[in-house]
Write a protein that holds these residues in place. Sequence first.
Motif, mmCIF file in Angstrom:
data_model
loop_
_atom_site.group_PDB
_atom_site.id
_atom_site.type_symbol
_atom_site.label_atom_id
_atom_site.label_comp_id
_atom_site.label_asym_id
_atom_site.label_seq_id
_atom_site.Cartn_x
_atom_site.Cartn_y
_atom_site.Cartn_z
ATOM 1 N N UNK A 1 0.855 -1.177 0.000
ATOM 2 C CA UNK A 1 0.000 0.000 0.000
ATOM 3 C C UNK A 1 0.897 1.236 0.000
ATOM 4 N N UNK A 2 0.425 2.293 -0.661
ATOM 5 C CA UNK A 2 1.234 3.507 -0.805
ATOM 6 C C UNK A 2 0.404 4.749 -0.479
ATOM 7 N N UNK A 3 1.097 5.778 -0.046
ATOM 8 C CA UNK A 3 0.450 7.070 0.091
ATOM 9 C C UNK A 3 0.150 7.604 -1.303
ATOM 10 N N UNK A 4 -0.742 8.580 -1.365
ATOM 11 C CA UNK A 4 -1.066 9.169 -2.657
ATOM 12 C C UNK A 4 0.174 9.791 -3.292
ATOM 13 N N UNK A 5 1.042 10.367 -2.470
ATOM 14 C CA UNK A 5 2.227 11.019 -3.017
ATOM 15 C C UNK A 5 3.242 10.023 -3.554
ATOM 16 N N UNK A 6 3.169 8.787 -3.081
ATOM 17 C CA UNK A 6 4.140 7.793 -3.507
ATOM 18 C C UNK A 6 3.675 6.881 -4.631
ATOM 19 N N UNK A 7 2.381 6.830 -4.855
ATOM 20 C CA UNK A 7 1.843 5.946 -5.891
ATOM 21 C C UNK A 7 2.439 6.270 -7.256
ATOM 22 N N UNK A 8 2.880 5.224 -7.928
ATOM 23 C CA UNK A 8 3.443 5.402 -9.259
ATOM 24 C C UNK A 8 4.900 5.810 -9.266
ATOM 25 N N UNK A 9 5.437 6.220 -8.118
ATOM 26 C CA UNK A 9 6.848 6.622 -8.047
ATOM 27 C C UNK A 9 7.662 5.724 -7.134
ATOM 28 N N UNK A 10 7.030 5.225 -6.051
ATOM 29 C CA UNK A 10 7.734 4.414 -5.061
ATOM 30 C C UNK A 10 7.300 2.955 -5.179
ATOM 31 N N UNK A 11 8.227 2.051 -4.906
ATOM 32 C CA UNK A 11 7.931 0.630 -4.887
ATOM 33 C C UNK A 11 8.558 0.008 -3.653
ATOM 34 N N UNK A 12 7.733 -0.681 -2.868
ATOM 35 C CA UNK A 12 8.221 -1.373 -1.676
ATOM 36 C C UNK A 12 8.286 -2.864 -1.971
ATOM 37 N N UNK A 13 9.324 -3.503 -1.478
ATOM 38 C CA UNK A 13 9.482 -4.944 -1.677
ATOM 39 C C UNK A 13 10.244 -5.505 -0.488
ATOM 40 N N UNK A 14 10.252 -6.835 -0.381
ATOM 41 C CA UNK A 14 10.976 -7.447 0.730
ATOM 42 C C UNK A 14 11.608 -8.750 0.309
ATOM 43 N N UNK A 15 12.674 -9.073 0.986
ATOM 44 C CA UNK A 15 13.363 -10.354 0.829
ATOM 45 C C UNK A 15 13.446 -10.956 2.224
ATOM 46 N N UNK A 16 12.540 -11.861 2.538
ATOM 47 C CA UNK A 16 12.499 -12.407 3.897
ATOM 48 C C UNK A 16 13.722 -13.256 4.211
ATOM 49 N N UNK A 17 14.308 -13.851 3.216
ATOM 50 C CA UNK A 17 15.516 -14.644 3.457
ATOM 51 C C UNK A 17 16.655 -13.762 3.962
ATOM 52 N N UNK A 18 16.653 -12.502 3.555
ATOM 53 C CA UNK A 18 17.675 -11.559 3.975
ATOM 54 C C UNK A 18 17.175 -10.582 5.032
ATOM 55 N N UNK A 19 15.922 -10.760 5.453
ATOM 56 C CA UNK A 19 15.319 -9.871 6.461
ATOM 57 C C UNK A 19 15.463 -8.405 6.061
ATOM 58 N N UNK A 20 15.189 -8.132 4.801
ATOM 59 C CA UNK A 20 15.384 -6.777 4.272
ATOM 60 C C UNK A 20 14.134 -6.314 3.527
ATOM 61 N N UNK A 21 13.778 -5.068 3.773
ATOM 62 C CA UNK A 21 12.698 -4.416 3.038
ATOM 63 C C UNK A 21 13.302 -3.218 2.305
ATOM 64 N N UNK A 22 12.929 -3.066 1.050
ATOM 65 C CA UNK A 22 13.494 -2.024 0.210
ATOM 66 C C UNK A 22 12.409 -1.059 -0.259
ATOM 67 N N UNK A 23 12.754 0.211 -0.301
ATOM 68 C CA UNK A 23 11.861 1.229 -0.862
ATOM 69 C C UNK A 23 12.587 1.894 -2.022
ATOM 70 N N UNK A 24 12.155 1.574 -3.227
ATOM 71 C CA UNK A 24 12.710 2.186 -4.431
ATOM 72 C C UNK A 24 11.929 3.467 -4.707
ATOM 73 N N UNK A 25 12.636 4.581 -4.759
ATOM 74 C CA UNK A 25 11.984 5.875 -4.961
ATOM 75 C C UNK A 25 12.486 6.497 -6.262
ATOM 76 N N UNK A 26 11.572 6.693 -7.204
ATOM 77 C CA UNK A 26 11.907 7.268 -8.499
ATOM 78 C C UNK A 26 11.238 8.639 -8.665
ATOM 79 N N UNK A 27 11.707 9.372 -9.647
ATOM 80 C CA UNK A 27 11.123 10.694 -9.963
ATOM 81 C C UNK A 27 10.973 11.542 -8.705
ATOM 82 N N UNK A 28 12.037 11.621 -7.953
ATOM 83 C CA UNK A 28 11.989 12.329 -6.671
ATOM 84 C C UNK A 28 11.766 13.819 -6.853
#
Length: 122
Positions: A59-86
Amino acid sequence: QVQLVESGGGVVQAGGHLRLSCEASGGTGSTYNVGWFRQAPGKEREFVALINRNGDTTSYSESGKGRFTISRDNAKSTVTLQMNSLKPEDTAVYYCAASVILAWTSLGYQFWGQGTQVTVSS
């Protein structure tokens, strides 16, 4: 007790991108739902994005929709936030947080990282 450490912040020009990471320790990779929040000077902390423990709900805020992508790798216990068009208005300290429930407000999160600064210049 879960410890969260954010990384990847920095200074970028408008239109650029950054990739934030949140690494968890002290718990299994898939135990918690994870959210990203941000707080600009003089403003309240606001929701940016969340991902559930399995990674199949986001789920994303309105300001982040279409620009931000959240993902996770549970094997590495890591969550990533890719932010484009900042944009300059994205400038803030970004925090990741973990929760046993899905929550869109900061009150719903039990564990927090120390934050990483993102600065977008115009």
